[in-house]
Design a protein around this motif. Structure first.
Motif, PDB file in Angstrom:
ATOM      1  N   PHE A   1       0.818  -1.211   0.000  1.00 50.34           N
ATOM      2  CA  PHE A   1       0.000   0.000   0.000  1.00 50.34           C
ATOM      3  C   PHE A   1       0.854   1.264   0.000  1.00 50.34           C
TER       4      PHE A   1
ATOM      5  N   PHE B   1      -7.985  -1.069  -0.738  1.00 50.36           N
ATOM      6  CA  PHE B   1      -6.808  -1.691  -1.334  1.00 50.36           C
ATOM      7  C   PHE B   1      -6.743  -3.172  -0.946  1.00 50.36           C
TER       8      PHE B   1
ATOM      9  N   LEU C   1      -2.472   3.755  -9.047  1.00 54.97           N
ATOM     10  CA  LEU C   1      -2.824   2.360  -9.312  1.00 54.97           C
ATOM     11  C   LEU C   1      -2.372   1.962 -10.715  1.00 54.97           C
TER      12      LEU C   1
ATOM     13  N   TRP D   1     -12.176  -1.137  -7.361  1.00 57.65           N
ATOM     14  CA  TRP D   1     -11.476  -1.072  -6.075  1.00 57.65           C
ATOM     15  C   TRP D   1     -11.955   0.116  -5.241  1.00 57.65           C
TER      16      TRP D   1
END
Length: 141
Positions: free
Chosen positions: A51, A93, A67, A80
């Protein structure tokens, strides 16, 4: 007979403490907290190291362009971003990662799905983005 000195023991302790976190992936059994033979996403939280790596502007969220530059670039951002706010928080995430490897979509990972995630490098520790000048490698299948 070999004797340990106080200095030797102290030095060993200091070296062990300074070695940093282990780089090995957590085992399936260590993540399967209730030992039911499956890993639920709640059991996975905190185990994925990516992350902060993809949060290149350090705002605690992953935006569409972040992303797109990650190894998860093939993921649909809107899938997402569950709350539709234009950013992926850490829970979204984890949910996205979990869903990516939940191949039978039953909401839990069997050992095979865990192995797929592990083999794809999901649990690897990485340098933070601030410490590396290159962009992340694409390791998707």
């Amino acid at each position: 007979m070999f004797r340990f000195s106080s200095f030797g023991i102290a030095l060993a302790a200091i070296l062990a403490a300074s070695a940093g976190p282990a780089l090995a992936a957590p085992s399936f059994d260590s993540l399967d907290h209730n030992h039911d033979g499956h890993i639920k996403k709640e059991q996975l939280y905190g185990q994925i190291k990516d992350f902060s790596r993809w949060d290149s502007n350090d705002n605690g969220m992953i935006e569409r362009d972040e992303l797109a530059q990650s190894k998860y670039h093939d993921a649909k951002f809107d899938d997402w971003d569950r709350d539709g706010d234009g950013e992926i928080d850490s829970k979204e995430f984890y949910d996205g990662i979990f869903s990516k490897y939940d191949s039978d979509k039953n909401g839990r990972w069997a050992r095979r799905e865990y192995n797929d995630a592990r083999d794809a490098g999901l649990f690897e520790a990485h340098e933070s983005h601030a410490d590396t000048a290159s962009s992340p490698a694409d390791t998707t299948k």
